[in-house]
Enzyme design. Structure first.
Site, mmCIF file in Angstrom:
data_model
loop_
_atom_site.group_PDB
_atom_site.id
_atom_site.type_symbol
_atom_site.label_atom_id
_atom_site.label_comp_id
_atom_site.label_asym_id
_atom_site.label_seq_id
_atom_site.Cartn_x
_atom_site.Cartn_y
_atom_site.Cartn_z
ATOM 1 N N GLU A 2 42.567 47.788 33.348
ATOM 2 C CA GLU A 2 42.666 46.420 33.867
ATOM 3 C C GLU A 2 42.284 46.330 35.339
ATOM 4 O OE1 GLU A 2 45.590 46.641 30.410
ATOM 5 O OE2 GLU A 2 45.147 47.885 32.173
ATOM 6 N N PHE A 55 59.828 43.692 25.260
ATOM 7 C CA PHE A 55 58.795 44.715 25.349
ATOM 8 C C PHE A 55 57.566 44.160 26.072
ATOM 9 C CE2 PHE A 55 55.024 46.791 23.360
ATOM 10 C CZ PHE A 55 55.211 48.054 23.907
ATOM 11 N N GLN A 56 57.108 44.904 27.048
ATOM 12 C CA GLN A 56 55.944 44.546 27.865
ATOM 13 C C GLN A 56 56.093 43.161 28.514
ATOM 14 O OE1 GLN A 56 52.265 45.238 25.639
ATOM 15 N NE2 GLN A 56 52.250 47.362 26.350
ATOM 16 N N LYS A 60 52.499 34.056 24.317
ATOM 17 C CA LYS A 60 51.777 34.264 23.065
ATOM 18 C C LYS A 60 51.965 33.108 22.092
ATOM 19 C CE LYS A 60 50.695 37.728 19.587
ATOM 20 N NZ LYS A 60 50.887 39.134 19.147
ATOM 21 N N MET A 76 38.030 59.995 55.579
ATOM 22 C CA MET A 76 38.531 59.217 56.707
ATOM 23 C C MET A 76 39.866 59.758 57.206
ATOM 24 S SD MET A 76 37.653 56.851 58.765
ATOM 25 C CE MET A 76 36.536 55.611 58.125
#
Length: 655
Positions: free
Chosen positions: A129, A191-192, A241, A555
């Site tokens: 993602e 969940f999630q 959902k 760096m």
């Protein structure tokens, strides 16, 4: 009547019953200035998560269509019920979206199912993602249009956080869509489930939690309008959902509900302020233009302004390409790793014209010493930036493009009256350019990373779109590639997010398929999103990866050399047990993804190797082995001033 009847029967269905009305849990915090002559462009949105509520009072905002084509033809009949996910995808189509970067999951799969039914939107599948949101950013940076990314709930949504923060800091138009657990499960630690509107509250321009399926058309329209207007930025839409699954007959004629925001959109600049700026320019002897990312859409007007006035131009990291770096009036980049002559010009100037900039610490260093001799004119579209870090003598809160147009008209009208001659000042800066050019040292057959970028610039004639990760390679790419057009240069400026380069190049390749796209990357940054090689391969995107591989976090190593007696604190990225071998083997990653690749270690072989990379159709990875002792110079230490500039030395010396 038929539509109303259908809507009524749908609402009574037990599986798709509408939710009870919800109250607005937060709202825009606004400052409204009554004076018509005072520009009140954009104040921060202090609280930015809003639950949708179709039962709210009718908005006073005039209905505004954000680019929806009048001739749009839906694949559904006007009175045909369809799922919320199909409404969402059609809303994207109506905004002109043709590409999205989405990674599916349980809470967003309905959206992806709807995407498969779209005839116009292509989903480019990232392998993470974060790769998706950075790709959407690259798309937006290269095209100027909002990028769109999609992720599922929970970890999918939280993986977008770095990209949203990056887009917020660099003012990139972005619309992120996330799936969410069903409404009945919100707040149950399901969940999630993560409260992504709360997580992203301070790193988005605005965000939404959709609680009524009928709000989707309005919310999507508002999201694109907010992302693109005023000071651009990211907007997040969180869609439960069950909303995605609920049937509805959408109303596409809902007006936007942004009354306060509309009041703060850019207005014409006050004439008195414009006249004051012209007077200051006419009185100045050593003026300098300090231009940033806020001028990306004003390149033509800026060039005209420079032609009319003859004022030299110093660019921020985000402003590279707005004014041609190869032009004699360009001082290239200023700031921590800017040119000596750009930083000298600001230090010695008596008038600093700050256009589309925010006086970032990487530019100013010690604020009290920055442009301490100069009167400052600050023009920016975001009122929150004016006076935030450096107090200007004259400020105009407006669209830079409009201000420049007005200034150009005044200068053209008063050309014969105004006696502007900065030739002595330009000559002084030209002599400084000759005395302190950007340079580097060579060490035998080793490849100086700066030389590799110079060769790329020559072979592409300065016309490639360049993306980078973050680190030394990023600064060398800013210094040694000559950007002559806006939107040629894509880098994570404000956030400094490693792993940005490859996915951003993917987004640019999708947005501008005919352009030459090169990701100049470091081995540390590259490996952070190396999984996106799979996307490059599967989509057959012509992304060229020029990897400056020094086996270190360059760096940080430079800072260790300068300030920590070269004590290495976990900055070596190779295998400590095999220090004389390259690890990992970057060519094997390319091979695993069926991408052509080569390695070059000798300076004499470099030009041919880069030419082969550019000539090879499709993607290509060139692993260029460079010394880790190289330092990015010039360098003004953090918090320092121009007098502290460092121009000599590298990791082969002791400090």
């Amino acid at each position: 009547m038929a539509a109303a009847s259908a809507r009524s029967s749908i609402s009574r269905h037990p599986l798709i019953s509408p939710p009870k009305p919800h109250k607005l849990i937060s709202k825009f915090t606004l400052r409204i200035v009554p004076s018509a002559r005072t520009c009140t462009v954009r104040y921060p949105l202090n609280i930015s998560n809003v639950r949708s509520n179709t039962k709210a009072a009718v908005s006073t905002t005039t209905a505004t269509t954000a680019g929806t084509p009048e001739s749009f033809i839906s694949r559904f009949a006007d009175d045909e019920p369809r799922k919320g996910c199909d409404v969402l995808i059609e809303a994207l189509e109506r905004e002109g979206v043709t590409e999205v970067f989405g990674y599916p999951g349980g809470a967003s799969m309905e959206i992806h199912q709807a995407l498969t039914r779209s005839k116009t939107i292509r989903n480019v599948l990232p392998r993470h993602e974060q790769g998706g949101v950075f790709a959407a950013e690259g798309y937006a940076r290269a095209s100027g249009r909002p990028g769109v990314c999609i992720a599922t709930s929970g970890p999918g949504a939280t993986n977008l956080v770095s990209g949203l923060a990056d887009a917020m800091l660099d003012s990139i138009p972005l619309v992120a869509i996330t799936g969410q657990v069903p409404r009945r499960m919100i707040g149950t630690d399901g969940f999630q489930e993560t409260p992504i509107v709360e997580v992203t509250r301070s790193i988005t321009k605005h965000n939404y939690l959709v609680l009524d399926v009928e709000d989707i058309p309005r919310i999507v329209r508002e999201a694109f309008f907010l992302a693109s207007s005023g000071r651009p930025g990211p907007v997040l839409i969180d869609v439960p959902k069950d909303i995605q699954q609920q049937l509805v007959i959408p109303n596409w004629d809902q007006p936007m509900r942004l009354p306060g925001y509309m009041l703060r959109l850019p207005r014409p600049p006050p004439e008195t302020h414009l006249e004051q700026i012209v007077r200051l320019i006419s009185e100045a002897r050593k003026p300098v233009l300090y231009v940033g990312g806020g001028c990306l859409n004003s390149s033509e007007e800026l060039r005209t302004f420079v032609e009319l006035t003859g004022i030299p131009v110093a660019s921020t990291l985000m402003g590279l390409g707005v004014y041609p770096c190869s032009d004699e009036l360009s001082l290239q980049m200023l700031g921590m790793h800017g040119t000596v002559y750009a930083n000298y010009a600001v230090d010695a100037s008596d008038l600093l014209l700050a256009f589309g900039v925010r006086f970032d610490d990487r530019v100013t260093g010690k604020l009290e010493a920055f442009a301490s001799r100069a009167k400052i004119v600050h023009i920016d579209i975001d009122s929150a930036e004016i006076g935030k870090n450096k107090q200007p003598h004259v400020s105009v809160c407006a669209d830079v493009k409009l201000v420049l147009k007005c200034l150009n008209e005044i200068f053209e009208a008063k050309k014969s009256m105004l006696k502007i001659d900065f030739s002595a000042w330009r000559q002084e800066l030209m002599e400084l350019k000759m005395r302190y050019p950007l340079n580097y040292k060579t060490s035998g057959d080793a490849i100086p990373p700066q030389y590799a970028i110079q060769v790329l610039d020559e072979l592409t004639k300065g016309k490639a779109i360049i993306s980078t990760g973050v680190g030394q390679h990023q600064m060398w790419a800013a210094q040694f590639y000559m950007y002559n057009q806006p939107r040629q240069w894509m880098t994570s400026g404000g956030l400094g997010a490693m792993g940005f380069g490859l996915p951003a190049a993917i987004g640019a390749a999708v947005a501008r398929p005919d352009a030459t796209i090169v990701d100049i990357d470091g081995d540390g940054s590259f490996i952070m999103n190396i999984q996106e090689l799979a996307t490059v391969s599967v989509e057959n995107l012509p992304v060229k990866i020029m990897l400056l591989n020094n086996q270190h976090l360059g760096m940080v190593v430079q800072l260790e050399d300068r300030f920590y007696k070269s004590n290495r604190a976990h900055t070596y990225l190779g295998d400590p047990s095999k220090e004389h071998e390259l690890f990992p083997n970057m060519l094997k990653f390319a091979e695993a993804c069926d991408i052509p690749a080569a390695r070059v270690t000798m300076k004499g072989d470099l030009r041919d190797a880069i030419q082969k990379m550019l000539d090879t159709p499709g993607p290509y990875l060139l692993d260029i082995i460079v010394p880790h002792q190289e330092h990015v110079l010039p360098m003004i230490p953090s918090g320092g001033a121009f007098k502290d500039v460092i121009t000599e030395g590298d990791g082969r010396s002791s400090y």
